[in-house]
Design an enzyme around this catalytic site. Structure first.
Site, PDB file in Angstrom:
ATOM      1  CE  LYS A 208      -3.558   2.253   2.756  1.00  0.00           C
ATOM      2  NZ  LYS A 208      -4.540   2.140   3.843  1.00  0.00           N
ATOM      3  CD  GLU A 214       9.212  -5.992   7.194  1.00  0.00           C
ATOM      4  OE1 GLU A 214       8.966  -4.889   6.666  1.00  0.00           O
ATOM      5  OE2 GLU A 214       9.012  -6.224   8.400  1.00  0.00           O
ATOM      6  N   GLY A 269      -4.908  -2.042   4.961  1.00  0.00           N
ATOM      7  CA  GLY A 269      -4.100  -3.160   4.468  1.00  0.00           C
ATOM      8  C   GLY A 269      -4.744  -4.513   4.747  1.00  0.00           C
ATOM      9  NE  ARG A 270      -6.517  -4.016  10.897  1.00  0.00           N
ATOM     10  CZ  ARG A 270      -5.862  -2.859  11.034  1.00  0.00           C
ATOM     11  NH1 ARG A 270      -4.706  -2.674  10.422  1.00  0.00           N
ATOM     12  NH2 ARG A 270      -6.369  -1.875  11.755  1.00  0.00           N
ATOM     13  CD  GLU A 355      -1.853  -4.609  11.415  1.00  0.00           C
ATOM     14  OE1 GLU A 355      -0.718  -5.102  11.494  1.00  0.00           O
ATOM     15  OE2 GLU A 355      -2.354  -4.267  10.321  1.00  0.00           O
ATOM     16  CG  HIS A 386      -4.405 -36.049  16.676  1.00  0.00           C
ATOM     17  ND1 HIS A 386      -4.544 -37.258  17.323  1.00  0.00           N
ATOM     18  CD2 HIS A 386      -5.366 -36.021  15.730  1.00  0.00           C
ATOM     19  CE1 HIS A 386      -5.539 -37.938  16.764  1.00  0.00           C
ATOM     20  NE2 HIS A 386      -6.055 -37.215  15.795  1.00  0.00           N
ATOM     21  CE  LYS A 514       5.757  -1.091   9.957  1.00  0.00           C
ATOM     22  NZ  LYS A 514       4.817  -0.373   9.084  1.00  0.00           N
TER      23      LYS A 514
HETATM   24  O1  F6P Z   1       1.957  -4.402   9.955  1.00  0.00           O
HETATM   25  C1  F6P Z   1       1.758  -3.067   9.684  1.00  0.00           C
HETATM   26  C2  F6P Z   1       1.261  -2.835   8.288  1.00  0.00           C
HETATM   27  O2  F6P Z   1       1.126  -1.468   8.112  1.00  0.00           O
HETATM   28  C3  F6P Z   1      -0.055  -3.566   7.982  1.00  0.00           C
HETATM   29  O3  F6P Z   1      -1.163  -2.901   8.431  1.00  0.00           O
HETATM   30  C4  F6P Z   1       0.034  -3.711   6.516  1.00  0.00           C
HETATM   31  O4  F6P Z   1      -0.880  -4.667   6.043  1.00  0.00           O
HETATM   32  C5  F6P Z   1       1.480  -4.115   6.351  1.00  0.00           C
HETATM   33  O5  F6P Z   1       2.178  -3.331   7.312  1.00  0.00           O
HETATM   34  C6  F6P Z   1       2.049  -3.917   4.976  1.00  0.00           C
HETATM   35  O6  F6P Z   1       1.979  -2.585   4.558  1.00  0.00           O
HETATM   36  P1  F6P Z   1       2.176  -2.181   3.050  1.00  0.00           P
HETATM   37  O7  F6P Z   1       1.077  -2.794   2.240  1.00  0.00           O
HETATM   38  O8  F6P Z   1       2.120  -0.693   3.028  1.00  0.00           O
HETATM   39  O9  F6P Z   1       3.519  -2.695   2.583  1.00  0.00           O
END
Ligand code: F6P
Length: 550
Positions: A208, A214, A269-270, A355, A386, A514
């Protein structure tokens, strides 16, 4: 005027008293007393049948829970969400994932502008792109057709599409494999790319913000992998597309914005798998199936928006969750899919729920004095049986659980499915009924055990029962029922967020870690620990640096 915190309301206090009277009741007695209980506490919506009769509730409980919902004006919040009001108050944003699956095309306004034309335009672009890749007319840099798609994203830009792609595996094209890389641990990318052919691999960089460390790190390494093999930077255009709200950063990364699929800041995002973040889903199963997923979610949206609270599936589930979390002392909620293809659902809902409702202050910034979001966890049956069911049956904690299964399997292999679902039904029955000491004892005595030993063993073979479960049964896991199921949980989360008075749509809690990680990364790179750290962190950093040098 409303008291500031929900636990100061008469509705809350009435529920507290009600728990005291109900906690000593046995569900099995409630069933014996009312032969219609199962029918009364069941409903079917959008292909999902919910039986919530195996909960420690009565009609009075539901009446009091509805009173609580009315006290916090749940219906008004639902209306405001669907109308595009900026209910995400800390980011001053509307919350409109429902617009992404608004198959009625009813106008939805944000700041006076209908968002539906933009939503539909992105879907049309996705359709064209998906058609080209799936038909083989989108070619890689060397003229070969795409065989593998690698989605690079994390959190909401990974968990939703990954969960849905696994769930809809029976609908997937065999000529296009879809992979997911999320973790910045290099192992994830290396192991995913091992065996893939750069000339036939397409990367989707899904973020987003397009700033997530990452994702940008993985995307950079994937680009290096591609360019090392194909030796020409113009290859990026045929092998990288982006899904983002940030066109500037996409262009800076080197992806042509003609190959970018946009979405909007009013999509959390979620809650984003319904947007272009769902591109891997559409590539895997085709745009028509993706549209069926949207339709299933839309059917649940319409139900949530219009049904009375007394027969509103997401609201009921949300309120029953509040009943256990705030009055019964439950701290966790188990999601137990009896469907191997829903294996990522618990992980997906961990982000969705934790979240969203893992918050300690209300929308107005007041510290809450009651429990908010539970720990969400689970594994598919029968593996879970199990592993951890022992604790659900006989442990000391109250763990409400959702059992989710289908009447028909996509893989009807011999008698696997009846065996599988027999476990679903048996577990929910056992959790509810339990086994009394006298029942356990007479069974043991009947088996010929001597009395003294039978009395000891019967203590261990006594099950308290009264363990609450919801059973969600669908005819088959299809794109439509899956869409409805996910929307059901989204609205359950929303309902609970409204009861607790929190903003379910921000996530400031993940920011601090972060920020610190960026500072520490600098220290790991230079080898000098210069920032202020607690003694434990400092010693660990110094040890890490020392051992990396050795
Ligand atoms: O974990 C924090 C967060 O902002 C989530 O809400 C989001 O889904 C994720 O990082 C990834 O964010 P982006 O889509 O901006 O890379």
């Amino acid at each position: 005027m409303l008291p500031v915190l929900v636990n100061q309301t008469p509705a809350w206090q009435a529920l507290q008293q009600h728990w005291e009277t109900l906690r000593t009741q046995r569900m099995r007695d409630l069933f014996d007393a009312d032969p219609k209980r199962a029918a009364t506490f069941s409903l079917t919506v959008a292909g999902l049948h919910l039986d919530y009769s195996k909960n420690l509730i009565t009609a009075e409980t539901l009446r009091l829970l509805r009173e609580l919902a009315e006290t916090v004006e749940l219906s008004g919040w639902i209306e405001r969400m669907f109308a595009g009001a900026p209910i995400n108050n800390t980011e001053d944003r509307a919350v409109l994932h429902c617009a992404l699956r608004n198959r009625s095309n009813r106008p939805i306004l944000v700041d006076g502008v209908d968002v539906m034309p933009d939503v539909n335009a992105v879907l049309t672009r996705m359709e064209a792109f998906v058609g080209r890749v799936r038909s083989g007319s989108w070619l890689g840099h060397t003229g070969e057709r795409i065989s593998d798609v690698v989605n690079i994203g994390i959190g909401g830009s990974n968990l939703g599409p990954k969960m849905v792609c696994a769930a809809l595996a029976p609908y997937q094209s065999e000529s296009l494999r879809v992979h997911f890389v999320s973790n910045v641990d290099g192992t994830h990318l290396v192991e995913t790319l091992r065996g893939l052919n750069p000339a036939t691999t397409l990367f989707i960089v899904a973020s987003k913000t397009f700033t997530t460390q990452e994702t940008m790190t993985n995307a950079g390494s994937a680009r290096n992998w591609l360019l090392t093999a194909l030796g020409d930077s113009s290859a990026v255009a045929r092998h990288f597309v982006a899904v983002s709200t940030n066109a500037e950063k996409v262009a800076a990364f080197g992806i042509d914005t003609a190959n970018m699929f946009g979405f909007w800041d009013w999509v959390g995002g979620r809650y984003s798998l319904w947007s272009a973040i769902g591109l891997p889903i559409a590539l895997a199963v085709g745009l028509d199936r993706f549209a069926e997923l949207l339709e299933g979610a839309h059917a649940m949206d319409e139900h949530f928006r219009t049904a009375d609270l007394s027969a509103n599936m997401p609201a009921l589930l949300g309120l029953i969750g509040v009943w256990y979390a705030n009055f019964g002392g439950a701290r966790t909620h188990a999601v137990l899919p009896y469907d191997q293809s829903l294996r990522y659902l618990p992980a997906y809902l961990q982000q969705g729920d934790m979240e969203s409702n893992g918050k300690g202050v209300t929308r107005d910034g007041i510290a809450v004095t009651y429990t908010t979001g539970p720990v969400v966890w689970g594994e598919p049956g029968t593996d879970g049986q199990h592993a951890f069911y022992q604790l659900i049956h006989q442990g000391t904690q109250l763990i409400p659980a959702d059992f989710i299964g289908a009447v028909h399997s996509h893989n009807e292999l011999g008698d696997h499915h009846p065996k599988f679902m027999a476990n679903f039904f048996a577990q929910t029955e056992a959790l509810m009924r339990g086994r009394r000491y006298d029942e356990a004892l007479s069974e043991l005595l009947a088996s010929g055990m001597d009395e003294a030993r039978a009395q000891l063993i019967a203590q261990h073979r006594t099950f308290p029962g009264n363990r609450p479960t919801n059973s969600i049964l669908m005819e088959r896991l299809t794109p439509h029922t899956l869409g409805a199921l996910i929307a059901l949980y989204e609205h359950r989360i929303f309902t609970q967020g409204v009861i607790w008075g929190v903003n379910s749509f921000d996530q400031w809690g993940v920011e601090l870690g972060k920020q610190l990680a960026n500072v520490i990364l600098g220290e790991l790179q230079t080898g000098a620990v210069t920032a202020e750290h607690d003694p434990s962190t400092r010693a660990l950093l110094e040890r890490f640096i020392r051992q990396r040098r050795a």
